[in-house]
Scaffold this active site. Structure first.
Site, mmCIF file in Angstrom:
data_model
loop_
_atom_site.group_PDB
_atom_site.id
_atom_site.type_symbol
_atom_site.label_atom_id
_atom_site.label_comp_id
_atom_site.label_asym_id
_atom_site.label_seq_id
_atom_site.Cartn_x
_atom_site.Cartn_y
_atom_site.Cartn_z
ATOM 1 N N LYS A 281 0.834 -1.204 0.000
ATOM 2 C CA LYS A 281 0.000 0.000 0.000
ATOM 3 C C LYS A 281 0.870 1.255 0.000
ATOM 4 C CE LYS A 281 -3.722 -0.632 2.453
ATOM 5 N NZ LYS A 281 -4.289 -0.881 3.792
ATOM 6 N N ARG B 267 -3.047 3.195 8.588
ATOM 7 C CA ARG B 267 -3.374 2.039 7.745
ATOM 8 C C ARG B 267 -2.223 1.034 7.707
ATOM 9 N NH1 ARG B 267 -4.651 4.740 2.068
ATOM 10 N NH2 ARG B 267 -5.900 2.847 1.808
ATOM 11 N N GLY C 156 -8.315 -8.520 5.005
ATOM 12 C CA GLY C 156 -9.063 -8.715 6.239
ATOM 13 C C GLY C 156 -8.204 -9.069 7.438
ATOM 14 N N MET D 205 -5.257 -7.376 8.573
ATOM 15 C CA MET D 205 -4.619 -6.280 9.278
ATOM 16 C C MET D 205 -5.634 -5.144 9.397
ATOM 17 S SD MET D 205 -1.576 -7.667 9.458
ATOM 18 C CE MET D 205 -0.542 -6.297 9.835
ATOM 19 N N ARG E 292 -3.742 -1.161 -6.568
ATOM 20 C CA ARG E 292 -2.979 -2.424 -6.562
ATOM 21 C C ARG E 292 -3.445 -3.242 -7.757
ATOM 22 N NH1 ARG E 292 -5.992 -4.570 -1.208
ATOM 23 N NH2 ARG E 292 -8.087 -4.323 -2.016
ATOM 24 N N HIS F 47 -5.036 -43.214 -5.311
ATOM 25 C CA HIS F 47 -5.400 -43.835 -6.580
ATOM 26 C C HIS F 47 -6.560 -43.093 -7.237
ATOM 27 C CE1 HIS F 47 -7.611 -46.759 -9.121
ATOM 28 N NE2 HIS F 47 -6.389 -47.103 -9.488
ATOM 29 N N ARG G 278 -0.952 -46.664 -21.226
ATOM 30 C CA ARG G 278 -0.849 -47.822 -20.329
ATOM 31 C C ARG G 278 -1.743 -48.919 -20.855
ATOM 32 N NH1 ARG G 278 -2.427 -43.480 -17.200
ATOM 33 N NH2 ARG G 278 -0.942 -42.667 -15.662
ATOM 34 N N GLU H 194 12.492 -45.640 -13.830
ATOM 35 C CA GLU H 194 11.660 -45.462 -12.644
ATOM 36 C C GLU H 194 12.251 -46.153 -11.433
ATOM 37 O OE1 GLU H 194 7.814 -47.262 -13.399
ATOM 38 O OE2 GLU H 194 8.701 -48.570 -14.898
ATOM 39 N N SER I 143 12.013 -42.589 -20.762
ATOM 40 C CA SER I 143 10.911 -41.771 -20.278
ATOM 41 C C SER I 143 10.942 -41.873 -18.754
ATOM 42 C CB SER I 143 9.590 -42.312 -20.827
ATOM 43 O OG SER I 143 8.530 -41.654 -20.204
ATOM 44 N N GLY J 176 9.629 -42.135 -15.401
ATOM 45 C CA GLY J 176 8.372 -42.453 -14.707
ATOM 46 C C GLY J 176 8.514 -41.951 -13.284
ATOM 47 N N ASN K 113 6.510 -41.004 -10.966
ATOM 48 C CA ASN K 113 5.683 -41.474 -9.840
ATOM 49 C C ASN K 113 6.417 -42.600 -9.115
ATOM 50 O OD1 ASN K 113 3.798 -39.756 -10.846
ATOM 51 N ND2 ASN K 113 2.358 -41.316 -11.513
ATOM 52 N N ASP K 114 6.803 -43.626 -9.889
ATOM 53 C CA ASP K 114 7.505 -44.743 -9.270
ATOM 54 C C ASP K 114 8.916 -44.347 -8.861
ATOM 55 O OD1 ASP K 114 5.618 -46.645 -9.045
ATOM 56 O OD2 ASP K 114 6.083 -47.701 -10.916
ATOM 57 N N CYS L 214 6.912 -38.888 -17.961
ATOM 58 C CA CYS L 214 5.521 -39.291 -18.085
ATOM 59 C C CYS L 214 4.846 -39.459 -16.727
ATOM 60 C CB CYS L 214 5.403 -40.577 -18.888
ATOM 61 S SG CYS L 214 6.228 -41.948 -18.087
ATOM 62 N N TYR M 156 10.586 -33.693 -24.110
ATOM 63 C CA TYR M 156 9.139 -33.479 -23.984
ATOM 64 C C TYR M 156 8.667 -33.775 -22.563
ATOM 65 C CZ TYR M 156 8.544 -38.555 -24.074
ATOM 66 O OH TYR M 156 8.593 -39.883 -23.787
#
Ligand code: ADP
Ligand code: MG
Ligand code: MG
Length: 886
Positions: free
Chosen positions: A26, A96, A105, A107, A352, A468, A574, A758, A777, A779, A781-782, A843, A863
């Site tokens: 401000k 202020r 809300g 301060m 702002r 999952h 998959r 992976e 690629s 993987g 997640n694994d 992936c 990619y």
């Protein structure tokens, strides 16, 4: 550096490198507007550094700072020709708060400071407006009493409401001077009663009390909680702005309002806002009076009767319009502006960057490029890629009435309504009858894939954002609310209970996967509209980015959606999802339970045409683009039957007795399936499975070629490889089949073979693996699971503790972890040592996460691949990565 207090109009705020860090948002903008020559009431900012000193000095202002503040008050006095505490012409102030980032809300602000029993008379005499003076004083007592002295504000409000009832009026504006006079007495009594202290009459006590209170509010509980939620460091502190008051409540040539330089909900280039005549700042948001529109256009559109500012104060409106243009040009962004009109004089109190919907953010960015206000690069960088999510899924029509019965985690965005079902079979049955279902499960497992596909939305009682249900739902683009501990599911009775409601199978509910709301009944939704602006922004992003964006998809429907969203191929198809279909699962089970190789071959023979059919469709849609097909990955027992009925059915087919089948099922059971007989380990034990899958891929290519259709270029991916020998054997297997199919059909086939990285060993030994892989690629997640040794499905139990204890700053299944990054970097450099041209991609779910995408760009991947609905997000994030990583 050591300057602690800055006048709005002084030049010394100009050189500050990060003005918001020192002056707060401000304060920084108030002095910037001062320098621009805009009408800003004079004042000064006490910097955030003072906040730190204040807390170090036992929560007190030191005398040096007090002296400096007094000196600045003198400057204001001179400027406005009023005196603080004066009995003829008193100066009033606003105090202020203002942190670096806006904390709505959290301060506090105090207006009309400097009024007491004496100065209020002076103000009344000076302005010849007793009502105004008394109204200002009572407002001051209310705010100061609440913020500084801790009296609950509803106590004051109740006094006003009761008084109005007795007097028989509705509006505050209908109260006159003597009414307010009486209330002032009551207010002071309440303060005395609640705090055992008189309301302070000394204006300096008032001032330093207010400044201290603003600093203290930084340390309040609500501010602490807000900071924690929004990752705001507590060291930042808040600044305090002290400013001469201007009055919107002096009569009908006065007003106060809030205005956006453009429409924040649809982005149109029309100023949009609200104002109130004869009122002070807070009244506009407080909702005690209905504000009026700023422009005539907005008023007519809303069919509102009360005059717009454009109509009631045309000259001031014109001036405001000009200032808004100037502000937007200066800040090169849509602004949210607070203003006050005092006796037809316009004052600007705040500006702002305005908050806006995703839709308007895109429109505004594109429009501003057209208007030459910003560059295309600015536009690309200005949109938060994640915010696009809400543009890509149907959302609830917020205008309709809703009855929220419980909440869960917003696991997969979008809204869906349908009948409650508790089993996948029921979801499929309803789907078959063209009815919409919401699948409600305690948790989901791979067997529920078909049901999840058939359902419009998924609701689970257990499991986090990466359970999952959540992961699969996001992949399919199905809305999902997961982990709702507020619902209690009883499968036997086919009901679920919430705190106040019992919902039965067949009842209509709506889930909102964007917010986690569970709603009783049907709620209309609004379809996503990928407007011209959106595709324009995307086309700019496409020109900039170097990373290609592919999708994870295994059904023709999802592939089509992803293609429409701009996917440049498939990064992960998959094949096992194709096995869960009702027609095929029997053949899959037959294959798994076969006693001999010959029997297994027979069962696989039945599956071949099904797999071919899937590939043909997908290869057609991704014509000329790469499609990475992963050979079978999950442990076989995931496909096995559970119920007695299913078991006897399959026993019949394979010609075995039920006992035998049961014992085969328990043989397949594994202690730790994630680390068990899966991935290429299946290919080693049962080569005929991978042979069938390879054949299905190649025969689809042959068929498409015969039909003269340009097919995709398959990249056959061997999962869960950790050693050179595994990939070598599997590659040999695939090449063998390729050769056979080529010879049988006299057609040359185009394909590559590679692997998913992976497992940590694969990353570290990437150089050996790259001898036989044309692509990697990641993987992730694994790779994340195996790097940490954490199972994603079980991590929900302790992940929050890890985040609370700052062991993880973010869920490593959402944004790639540093250790996993290192493994990827090793694999990239080792892989390239062996094969300079190796193709690299990602992936895992991380492929759709902007932060992870930024890493992928730095790491030199070719990619990223993500779920269909995240393709546009990844396109934008890739462009941003390219611009920022340069
Ligand atoms: P917030 O950050 O909550 O918006 P502000 O400090 O902007 O708090 O102030 C709250 C209200 O008080 C706003 O409506 C603002 O316009 C008004 N206000 C603040 N300073 C002044 C002033 N000097 N004169 C008149 N009104 C003011
Ligand atoms: Mg404000
Ligand atoms: Mg895997």
């Amino acid at each position: 550096m050591n300057k602690l207090i800055f006048n709005f109009n002084s030049k010394d705020t100009k050189g500050i490198k990060y003005p918001k860090n020192v002056l707060g948002g401000k304060g920084a903008n108030l002095s910037e507007m001062g320098r621009m020559g805009l009408p800003v009431p004079p004042g000064f900012t006490i910097s955030t550094n003072v906040c730190e000193l204040f807390f170090k000095n036992k929560k007190k202002l030191n005398s040096n700072i007090i002296q400096k503040i007094k000196a600045e008050i003198k400057v204001i006095e001179k400027n406005v020709k009023k005196k603080f505490g004066d009995l003829k012409n008193p100066l009033l102030l606003s105090v202020r708060s203002g942190a670096r980032v806006s904390m709505p809300g959290m301060m506090d602000t105090i207006l009309n400071l400097g009024l007491n029993d004496k100065t209020v008379k002076a103000l009344s005499n000076k302005t010849l407006n007793g009502r105004f003076a008394k109204d200002s004083y009572r407002r001051f007592i209310q705010m100061y009493g609440n913020v500084v002295m801790g009296v609950e504000s509803h106590l004051f409000e109740e006094l006003i409401e009761n008084y109005k009832l007795t007097k028989g009026v509705l509006l505050d504006t209908e109260l006159d001077e003597s009414d307010w006079d009486g209330l002032i007495g009551d207010f002071k009594n309440i303060v005395k009663d609640k705090t055992k202290k008189e309301f302070p009459q000394d204006v300096n006590d008032q001032l330093f009390g207010a400044i201290s209170a603003v600093f203290l509010s930084w340390d309040s509980n609500r501010a602490k909680i807000y900071r924690k939620l929004n990752h705001i460091p507590s060291e930042w502190g808040t600044a305090v702005n002290v400013q001469s008051m201007v009055f919107g409540n002096m009569g009908n040539d006065c007003a106060t309002g809030v205005v956006f330089t453009r429409n924040p909900s649809d982005g149109s280039n029309d100023i949009y806002g609200e104002y109130l005549i004869n009122a002070q700042g807070e009244d506009v948001v407080a909702g005690t009076r209905t504000p009026q529109y700023i422009t005539k256009k907005a008023r007519t559109k809303a069919k509102a009767k009360n005059a717009s500012m454009e109509e009631s104060m045309p000259k001031t409106f014109e001036q405001l319009e000009k200032i808004l243009k100037k502000l937007e040009k200066h800040y090169r962004d849509m602004q949210d502006v607070e203003f006050t009109v005092e006796n037809n004089n316009l004052w600007i109190l705040q500006t702002r960057s305005g908050k806006r919907t995703s839709k308007s953010a895109v429109k505004i960015a594109v429009d501003m490029v057209k208007e030459k206000l910003i560059t295309k690069k600015d536009a690309i960088l200005r949109i938060d890629p994640n915010s696009l999510d809400s543009l890509l899924h149907p959302t609830l029509d917020e205008k309709s009435k809703i009855n929220v019965i419980a909440k869960g985690l917003p696991a997969s965005p979008g809204a869906a309504s349908g009948k409650v079902v508790f089993t996948s079979e029921e979801a499929e049955r309803l789907n078959g009858m063209m009815q919409e279902a919401i699948l409600v499960r305690i948790e989901t497992s791979p067997e529920d894939i078909q049901g999840m596909h058939a359902a419009k939305g998924i609701l689970t009682a257990r499991g986090g954002m990466t359970s999952h249900a959540a992961v699969v739902a996001r992949g399919m683009g199905r809305p999902c609310v997961s982990g709702s501990s507020e619902i209690d599911i009883n499968y036997d009775k086919k009901i679920f209970k919430t705190a106040g409601t019992i919902v039965k199978e067949g009842d209509l509910i709506t889930i909102d996967g964007s917010t986690g709301r569970i709603i009783l009944g049907d709620v209309p939704t609004v379809k996503p509209e990928i407007s011209g602006d959106f595709s324009k922004l995307m086309s700019w992003a496409d020109k900039v980015r170097k990373l290609k964006v592919r999708t994870n998809s295994e059904t023709p429907a999802d592939t089509k959606i992803a293609r429409d969203f701009g996917a440049e191929g498939i990064g992960l198809c998959r094949t096992e999802h194709m096995f869960f279909d009702e027609e095929r699962i029997l053949s899959v089970r037959e294959m798994i339970l076969s006693k001999t190789k010959e029997d297994r071959a027979k069962a696989l023979e039945k599956l071949l045409p099904h797999q071919k059919r899937d590939f043909i469709e997908i290869f057609k849609i991704m014509s000329n683009l790469p499609v990475t097909v992963r050979l079978l990955d999950p442990p076989l027992h995931e496909f096995l039957p559970n119920s007695d009925k299913e078991i006897s059915e399959i026993a019949n087919i394979v010609g075995a007795d039920i006992k035998e089948v049961r014992s085969r099922i328990s043989e397949l059971h594994e202690q730790n399936p994630m680390l068990g007989h899966r991935g290429c380990r299946l290919g080693i034990s049962y080569p005929e499975i991978y042979e069938m899958q390879s054949r299905a891929i190649f025969e689809s290519l042959v068929e498409l070629k015969k039909r003269n259709i340009k097919a995709a270029i398959p990249e056959i991916m061997i999962p869960l490889v950790s050693t050179e020998a595994e990939i070598k054997i599997m590659k040999g297997l695939v090449q063998n089949i390729a050769k056979r199919v080529q010879d049988e059909n006299k057609i040359k086939i185009n394909f590559t073979v590679g692997t998913m990285i992976e497992l940590p060993r694969a990353a570290i030994k990437a150089r050996d693996i790259a001898k036989h892989a044309e692509f990697f690629s990641f993987g992730t997640n694994d790779l994340t699971q195996t790097t940490f040794g954490i199972s994603r499905d079980d991590s929900g139990k302790f992940l929050n503790d890890y985040i609370d204890n700052k062991i993880f700053s973010i869920d490593p299944f959402i944004s790639i972890d540093e250790g996993v990054k290192d493994l990827i970097s090793i694999a990239v450099s080792e892989g390239k040592k062996q094969n300079k041209k190796i193709k690299l991609g990602i992936c895992g779910e991380h492929g759709g996460d902007p932060k992870s995408i930024s890493f992928c760009s730095k790491a030199g991947l070719n990619y990223v691949s993500c779920s269909p609905y995240r393709v546009p997000i990844a396109r934008l994030a890739s462009a941003q990565a390219e611009l920022l990583n340069k």
